[in-house]
Design an enzyme around this catalytic site. Sequence first.
Site, PDB file in Angstrom:
ATOM      1  N   HIS A  83       0.874  -1.182   0.000  1.00 23.82           N
ATOM      2  CA  HIS A  83       0.000   0.000   0.000  1.00 23.82           C
ATOM      3  C   HIS A  83       0.905   1.224   0.000  1.00 23.82           C
ATOM      4  CE1 HIS A  83      -3.126   2.839   0.692  1.00 23.82           C
ATOM      5  NE2 HIS A  83      -2.655   3.192   1.871  1.00 23.82           N
TER       6      HIS A  83
ATOM      7  N   ASP B  21       1.056   5.099  -0.262  1.00 21.69           N
ATOM      8  CA  ASP B  21       0.357   6.382  -0.207  1.00 21.69           C
ATOM      9  C   ASP B  21       0.996   7.383  -1.162  1.00 21.69           C
ATOM     10  OD1 ASP B  21      -1.652   6.050   1.929  1.00 21.69           O
ATOM     11  OD2 ASP B  21       0.096   5.669   3.195  1.00 21.69           O
TER      12      ASP B  21
ATOM     13  N   ASP C 268      -7.539   1.487   2.481  1.00 23.72           N
ATOM     14  CA  ASP C 268      -7.125   2.417   3.534  1.00 23.72           C
ATOM     15  C   ASP C 268      -8.079   3.568   3.798  1.00 23.72           C
ATOM     16  OD1 ASP C 268      -5.442   3.289   5.557  1.00 23.72           O
ATOM     17  OD2 ASP C 268      -4.178   4.464   4.251  1.00 23.72           O
TER      18      ASP C 268
ATOM     19  N   HIS D  35      -6.275   9.733  -0.458  1.00 20.51           N
ATOM     20  CA  HIS D  35      -6.972   9.722   0.833  1.00 20.51           C
ATOM     21  C   HIS D  35      -6.149  10.308   1.982  1.00 20.51           C
ATOM     22  CE1 HIS D  35      -4.950   5.731   0.580  1.00 20.51           C
ATOM     23  NE2 HIS D  35      -4.675   5.962   1.845  1.00 20.51           N
TER      24      HIS D  35
END
Length: 954
Positions: free
Chosen positions: A49, A51, A173, A419
């Site tokens: 994951h 970001d 997430d 996000h």
Amino acid sequence: MAAGKQQLPVALLFILGGVWSFPLVQDTKPSCHITKPNMLNVHLVPHTHDDVGWLKTVDQYYYGDRNDIQHAGVQYILDSVVDQLLKNPDRRFIYVETAFFYRWWKQQSSSMQQTVKRLVNEGRLEFVNGGWCMSDEATTHYSAVIDQMTLGLRFLNDTFGACGRPRVAWHIDPFGHAREHASMFAQMGYDGFFFGRLDYQDRDHRMIEKEQELLWRASDSLTPPMADLFTGILPNGYNPPEGFCWDQLCHDPPIRDDPDLEDYNVDDVVNRFLVIAMVYKTNHIIMTMGSDFQYENANLWYKNLDKLIHYVNAQQANGSKVNVLYSTPSCYLQELHRANLTWSLKRDDFFPYADDAHDFWTGYFTSRPALKRYERISNSNLQTCNQLEVLAGPVSRQGPFGVGDSDTMKEAMAVAQHHDAVSGTEKQHVANDYARRLANGWQHCQVFQASHCLYHGYSGTIMSSRFLVIVYNPLARPVTWPVRLPVNGTAYAVSDVKGKPVDCQVVPVSKATQEVRRNRGFAINELVFQVQAPPLGYTTYSVSLIQDGPPPASTQRRTPTGIQNKFLRVTFDPDTGLLSSLSNLETKQSIKLTQNFYWYNASDGNNTESNQPSGAYIFRPNSSTPFIISKTTSVVQEVRQWFAPWVSQVVRLYADSKALELEWTVGPLPIDDNLGKEVITRLDTSIKTDRFFYTDSNGREVLQRKKDFRPTWNLKQSEPIAGNYYPINSRAFIKDDVDQLTVVTDRSQGGGSIQNGSLEIMLHRRLLYDDVRGVGEPLNETSDIFPEGLIVRGRLLLSLEHPAAAADLHRPMAEQEVLQPLLAFVDGDLMTHCTFSGLQAALPPAVHLLTLTQWDKDSVLLRLEHQFQSRESKLNSQPVTVNLQKLFSTLVVLGVSELNLSANQWKDKMTRFDWTPQKGTGPLQTGYPSEWEVTLRPMEIRTFLLKVQNVQLK
């Protein structure tokens, strides 16, 4: 490639000599590993994951810079994963964030690119989600989400064809999940959607009922299954099961499988793995093997996963019923589809999200309000940039700022949807970087101008005693818009394109404005007048200085009794100076309305119930009763209210406006008392709401909310304020059988209806503690210009209507707030007046031109949407037909083909899994009048690729 799919020869579409192509897919021999029907099949999904900015900037994350903040380097992850996939054909990996993959891909040699294409074609490297980023679901506008998904998916489509097209949406997430996102994913052709974060009470309920996988009916207007989306909740969030993390960032012991050495632990690992709880309906379970920025040294993960699969499956000879395999979300979803079960049906959304009794993630609905506003107006700027590039043709790409470039702005806006971007949950230096990227995009878009008329003579100043104001309207219908220009003169004459005088007035700059701008402007007055701009076009207004004398006489300080125009009347309490009523003069409606400002003291985490403080994510007031902010009032030709040294407001009512404007200025929030503050405005009315209120979902469909209630489970409310806050992206309202009060916002904010007849909206937050969710710093925004704390300004638009007619007003209001007119200024002596519309005629009120952007040299991408819900409006909730050949004034449409929502598949070739809900569905309506005439039904978005020829206007 996606499970069960392989690339076929390209399908060709011949339109008047042009050739367009999209790769097609169909079911063939699956690339998924074989499962065992009489066993529990555990699908191990290796993933990372990444970001797109959070604790570090996008660049820092990609290169692995600033590892003192967080050890993470995306380029090394992709290097390492590709190397390890080549060593064992059984291994799988999924990748999500195209923003990072795009960077990495451009740096690879042609031989490496061919190697990666082979891994994708064989299904060993699978893309999921595929947008430029994994967008936030609470604070994003649907138009910007569609754009960022289109950007990422187009790159994958162009680079890898059908095998690179994601079949699964993957939001592991984001902090709560919006119904409109599910609707968009369904219309983009995804077979399913997986996420990780779920309210702790909701998860407990679903585990008991075995409803962690469901069918989400994500629209009340679109005919099923158009917006139906299979949705799965991942068992471990997006982390590995406890004790089974083998990344260099983890601390779990590796599998030690040499019996001659000490610490042999195979039996222990196998035994711990075999106790997986069965809380799903099928004999398949998905396990996410990875986490934030993992697989930088992929050998650690894969060596241990190879051993885990080998030793667990070896127990089948001893009677074990567990089968472990490398897998992907698409392969897992394929097995669920083959099970042919019925699934529970969900119609609401997954807000608000809490991970414990006092830990509601509702603060980020408002966090960093200045960035949220900048993102919103940047979206408007991007749409205008795209439109001008199309309408003006090649001449628009050259100007005083250099060569036009909309790509820079597209990528900046796409990154901002992440996000941890527009959500406001990033570190301060990362927020600054997002803003810098948007500002850079603005500069690149300045080149695009509507025509030679607007381009030549551009001066960018209004210091002249005579100048022209050019107003470009990005909406597909005429608009009336108030213009406020900083000036030093005291009297001006304004005329429209035909030379007709336009009413105008000069008002002194407010004290709040003087304090906000500091030393960055010296105008003492504002020139105010209303402009009318044609659809998808521009017009000009001439402004001439008449008097350059002293400022207007000081205003009389008194309490006003009221203000009104021909539509609305507003009254004020003579004792308090607060709003006291709002009346619609057309419909003879009147309600009691009091509006004031309050703040909640933010929890510092030091109390008996919980040690959870308020922070960038978490909203946790230390009391359910907000503190009122005292006030005094003064009047000019608009009502200016002063509540405290750090809170003021202007109440405005423009001529011909059916909405009351409240322009609020808040900040810097005082923290001398060592307490964080969360400032709200609250509207208290005589409307009888019975605990119900309504909020939009990402700017589109409206959802009903009820205080202290969840449609899915019996709520045990532990936070009476934070637990009743919801995201408000563009509007919210309260109503009864007679009256509806609608509030249109200019950015994403959080709000709720805590008391009957009341609606409160959070405006600003300043907090002194980190909320222990990873960002590692308090939300305490300062800058060189505002060292004592950030000052934020915004506006709310209020309207009062009968409920049956309210949508006819508030939907266009919200649309106009998102896509605002663009102003440019030129010296009036250098050019003549001109006006232009890119449309042959305005679109009907129900139809919104959502996207108009250049696709390639001879084609443009067009999205038209029906912006009303079914049964929302007697007038506008009906199907509408538009003729594409009669749409534009500067474009001849030579050919048309329809795409899915994300523009990466032909619409008639898009296939999705069919799912059976526990309740029946109606048939999907199909069929449209002709190739050129397209019909839009309520809440429908249709996407077209148009082959066009640009016509040079004379």
